[in-house]
Design a protein around this motif. Sequence first.
Motif, mmCIF file in Angstrom:
data_model
loop_
_atom_site.group_PDB
_atom_site.id
_atom_site.type_symbol
_atom_site.label_atom_id
_atom_site.label_comp_id
_atom_site.label_asym_id
_atom_site.label_seq_id
_atom_site.Cartn_x
_atom_site.Cartn_y
_atom_site.Cartn_z
ATOM 1 N N THR A 363 0.853 -1.187 0.000
ATOM 2 C CA THR A 363 0.000 0.000 0.000
ATOM 3 C C THR A 363 0.890 1.238 0.000
ATOM 4 O O THR A 363 1.988 1.226 0.566
ATOM 5 C CB THR A 363 -0.924 0.027 1.234
ATOM 6 N N VAL A 364 0.427 2.300 -0.634
ATOM 7 C CA VAL A 364 1.208 3.541 -0.727
ATOM 8 C C VAL A 364 0.782 4.469 0.402
ATOM 9 O O VAL A 364 -0.394 4.818 0.530
ATOM 10 C CB VAL A 364 1.016 4.215 -2.095
ATOM 11 N N ALA A 367 -1.634 7.886 0.321
ATOM 12 C CA ALA A 367 -2.351 7.964 -0.957
ATOM 13 C C ALA A 367 -3.691 7.244 -0.852
ATOM 14 O O ALA A 367 -3.833 6.268 -0.111
ATOM 15 C CB ALA A 367 -1.518 7.366 -2.083
ATOM 16 N N ARG A 368 -4.670 7.730 -1.586
ATOM 17 C CA ARG A 368 -6.014 7.145 -1.554
ATOM 18 C C ARG A 368 -6.102 5.981 -2.540
ATOM 19 O O ARG A 368 -5.659 6.084 -3.675
ATOM 20 C CB ARG A 368 -7.053 8.211 -1.920
ATOM 21 N N PHE A 369 -6.668 4.883 -2.081
ATOM 22 C CA PHE A 369 -6.829 3.715 -2.941
ATOM 23 C C PHE A 369 -7.931 3.960 -3.966
ATOM 24 O O PHE A 369 -8.988 4.514 -3.639
ATOM 25 C CB PHE A 369 -7.171 2.485 -2.100
ATOM 26 N N ARG A 370 -7.687 3.554 -5.194
ATOM 27 C CA ARG A 370 -8.647 3.698 -6.282
ATOM 28 C C ARG A 370 -9.206 2.316 -6.647
ATOM 29 O O ARG A 370 -8.518 1.526 -7.308
ATOM 30 C CB ARG A 370 -7.984 4.326 -7.503
ATOM 31 N N THR A 373 -9.011 -0.756 -10.112
ATOM 32 C CA THR A 373 -7.886 -0.410 -10.994
ATOM 33 C C THR A 373 -7.246 -1.684 -11.531
ATOM 34 O O THR A 373 -7.035 -2.641 -10.795
ATOM 35 C CB THR A 373 -6.838 0.414 -10.226
ATOM 36 N N LYS A 394 -1.464 1.603 -10.906
ATOM 37 C CA LYS A 394 -1.617 2.935 -10.317
ATOM 38 C C LYS A 394 -2.847 2.964 -9.425
ATOM 39 O O LYS A 394 -3.633 3.928 -9.448
ATOM 40 C CB LYS A 394 -1.688 3.999 -11.411
ATOM 41 N N TYR A 396 -3.015 3.533 -6.429
ATOM 42 C CA TYR A 396 -2.926 4.628 -5.454
ATOM 43 C C TYR A 396 -2.563 5.954 -6.124
ATOM 44 O O TYR A 396 -2.084 6.866 -5.473
ATOM 45 C CB TYR A 396 -1.915 4.274 -4.366
ATOM 46 N N ARG A 400 2.873 1.799 -8.274
ATOM 47 C CA ARG A 400 3.444 0.900 -7.265
ATOM 48 C C ARG A 400 3.907 -0.330 -8.038
ATOM 49 O O ARG A 400 3.210 -0.818 -8.940
ATOM 50 C CB ARG A 400 2.459 0.539 -6.161
ATOM 51 N N ALA A 419 7.327 2.516 -4.780
ATOM 52 C CA ALA A 419 6.318 3.413 -5.346
ATOM 53 C C ALA A 419 7.035 4.589 -5.985
ATOM 54 O O ALA A 419 8.129 4.977 -5.558
ATOM 55 C CB ALA A 419 5.353 3.888 -4.268
ATOM 56 N N LYS A 423 7.233 8.399 -2.928
ATOM 57 C CA LYS A 423 6.272 7.938 -1.924
ATOM 58 C C LYS A 423 6.812 6.734 -1.151
ATOM 59 O O LYS A 423 7.553 5.907 -1.690
ATOM 60 C CB LYS A 423 4.966 7.541 -2.602
#
Length: 533
Positions: A363-364, A367-370, A373, A394, A396, A400, A419, A423
């Motif tokens: 996890t980044v 950053a917000r998870f999308r 994806t 991508k 986040y 990554r 990342a 990040k």
Amino acid sequence: MLAIGGSVSPAHADKVTRTTECQGDWLPGTPTADDVMKGEISLVGLPPFKLGKKINWAASPYGNRSWEFVFQSLRWMGTLVVAYENSGEQRYLDRATEIAKDWVANNRRGARGTKSYVWKDHPVSLRTQPLLCLSMHVKESWLKDSLADHAKLLSDSRLYKKGHNHGMDQDIALMGIGCRYGRKDWADLASRRLTGTVKLDVDSQGALMEQAPRYAVYVYDRLQVAMTNMKACGRKVPGEIAKRAEALKDFVAHSTMPNGYMVPLGDGTAETEPKIDTGTPKQEVKAYRAGYVFGRTAWGKPESAYYSIRFGPGLKFHGHEDHLGVTYYAQGRDILVDGGFHSYEKSSYRYWTLSPEAHNVPTVVGARFRPRTSSKLVGTKYGKGRQSFKLTDKAYGVSRTRSVLVNHGEDLMAVRDTASGGKKIQNLWRFDQALKLLSNGGGKVVLGDGKFKVTLLQFGASCERVGGQKVERGGKLGWVSPTYLSKNPTNVVVSPAAKSLLTVIVPGTDSPKVSCSGGKVTVEGIAFPATAF
């Protein structure tokens, strides 16, 4: 009204025709015909429910969606008709008729009091089989009219689940009614739709596109039923259906672990044991464009090492947000496991099992998870004793990237996460629930079960040991659901945040010999680059 073709022999206890519509393996294992006769049914593994003589069709004793759907499928009623055919005992048919007639009277489509889920696509599809079976012995108008109502719904293109196992079940059901009553238009439509759905749901490599390997067994079995029914109806099986059904067997084989159970990815439990003869594929390692890498040391050996890696199209159908996630099995043991499948209930825990936090993923930080994806497999290197893979996405907002190396013989898995944009990254490692935490310190976590031990090590970009791992059992992250409706505590290792993380999993020892210098890591004599595989 249905246009009836042919005649049905009257039912006599001493002279009963066994029909292809009733015989076969479409019935569930529970309840049995005698259970139903006693007025007690057990569905989807939940405790028995007392039906009573007068059935409450709005019953939902456990508030469980799967129970409701199976209850309304009436397959449990179908066990009575099969028992009648096999034993000649009229009491079975009488009770089946009584149940079905009562269901029809109390569950008219669109009527006040009829639950909306009763006429959803899947209960309708699955209910058709027991009603068709009953129609082989009962020639009453209420049953013919109900089957006509089912066919109208099944043939409605607005309600068709294209590219999904539900669509296949709709086609099987519609073809069954069409063939039973000589409605060529319905049978033609079912055959035409089924070909298109199979091509969408099973790709040219034989991979199921529903993002849960266990459903490949269900789809394979249903396609066998579809092809058998086509032949019984005097129809030719489209070549594309037969071809992709056969290709599914390789996918099932590759997604089955050395212990004989399918790797529980997506909506799949750890107790799914495929009961089909898949044969032995030629390759030990297979990458599927649908988003899977499956690899093993050897076929037919329970002690073989095995791993899975996820990537591919964004989440749909039975998938989870598990991209870049891995599982690992070695020395006859589950090591790294997926969060699992709990149920289809609309609960906070069900939604958590879908999230990245329920899987072995990077996890980044910040950053917000999308959701939904897609991810790509951008590099592969195969060797007999070692394989490596590179994946990226991508999810986040920034890239990554995860590189995975698996070494066989001297078993180990090494995973490097980074990342872009400077990040920092963290990762999660969910261990099998049988493994207890033994020690944690200095970038080294040891877990074990009796004499068996496994070690997790983490390094930074300059080969330095990275410490500060947290181990959570229960709480927010430390859970696993290996079977339906189970929720068991297990140990999850949460890494510290870093710009680069190299994680090494070494099964079978609590004190591996490790060195890391000059950009090279050596573990138990096995050397590999610290920064790229």
